[in-house]
Design a protein around this motif. Structure first.
Motif, mmCIF file in Angstrom:
data_model
loop_
_atom_site.group_PDB
_atom_site.id
_atom_site.type_symbol
_atom_site.label_atom_id
_atom_site.label_comp_id
_atom_site.label_asym_id
_atom_site.label_seq_id
_atom_site.Cartn_x
_atom_site.Cartn_y
_atom_site.Cartn_z
ATOM 1 N N GLU A 71 0.791 -1.119 -0.044
ATOM 2 C CA GLU A 71 -0.013 -0.101 0.063
ATOM 3 C C GLU A 71 1.206 1.226 0.080
ATOM 4 N N ALA A 74 2.186 1.777 -3.463
ATOM 5 C CA ALA A 74 1.272 2.174 -4.433
ATOM 6 C C ALA A 74 0.918 3.657 -4.201
ATOM 7 N N LEU A 75 0.774 4.174 -2.861
ATOM 8 C CA LEU A 75 0.544 5.629 -2.486
ATOM 9 C C LEU A 75 1.690 6.315 -2.811
ATOM 10 N N SER A 76 2.903 5.977 -2.744
ATOM 11 C CA SER A 76 3.986 6.502 -3.130
ATOM 12 C C SER A 76 4.123 7.038 -4.788
ATOM 13 N N ALA A 77 3.716 5.961 -5.473
ATOM 14 C CA ALA A 77 3.772 5.989 -6.751
ATOM 15 C C ALA A 77 2.651 6.800 -7.354
ATOM 16 N N ARG A 78 1.557 6.933 -6.739
ATOM 17 C CA ARG A 78 0.444 7.747 -6.981
ATOM 18 C C ARG A 78 0.921 9.221 -6.521
ATOM 19 N N VAL A 79 1.452 9.608 -5.411
ATOM 20 C CA VAL A 79 2.210 10.775 -5.056
ATOM 21 C C VAL A 79 2.867 11.215 -6.259
ATOM 22 N N ALA A 81 3.238 10.353 -9.350
ATOM 23 C CA ALA A 81 2.739 10.847 -10.530
ATOM 24 C C ALA A 81 1.958 12.169 -10.470
ATOM 25 N N LEU A 82 1.281 12.336 -9.290
ATOM 26 C CA LEU A 82 0.406 13.510 -8.882
ATOM 27 C C LEU A 82 1.450 14.958 -8.942
#
Length: 94
Positions: A71, A74-79, A81-82
């Motif tokens: 998790e 996944a959150l690190s990758a999302r951050v 990307a944002l």
């Protein structure tokens, strides 16, 4: 016939049962999070059963840590990307 050893899933069910008084004492909004921890342990029951550790809590805790690590990744990758999208959009304006 001889006795068989309990499966990891059986042990997990027993451990979860022993934690039921603790669960009952939790606030209502904490209970789904608690339940999710044991869900993580069930997710990795096959691997935990192969480990055949003396203490099922070790496999439970490692399973929880593994799911939390996934998790976090996944959150690190999302951050990332944002942040990249924000940089791209602010660079286009200037």
């Amino acid at each position: 016939m001889g006795r068989t050893n309990p499966t990891y899933r059986d042990l997990l069910e027993r451990v979860e049962g022993r934690w039921e008084p603790y669960r009952r004492g939790l606030r209502r909004d904490d209970k789904p999070h608690f339940d999710r921890l044991f869900g993580h342990a069930r997710t990795h029951a096959d691997a935990s059963g192969l480990q055949n550790h003396d203490d099922p809590m070790a496999a439970i805790l490692l399973s929880v840590a593994l799911e939390q690590e996934k998790e976090i990744a996944a959150l690190s990758a999302r951050v990332a990307a944002l942040e990249a999208a924000i940089e791209d959009s602010s660079g286009e304006r200037g």
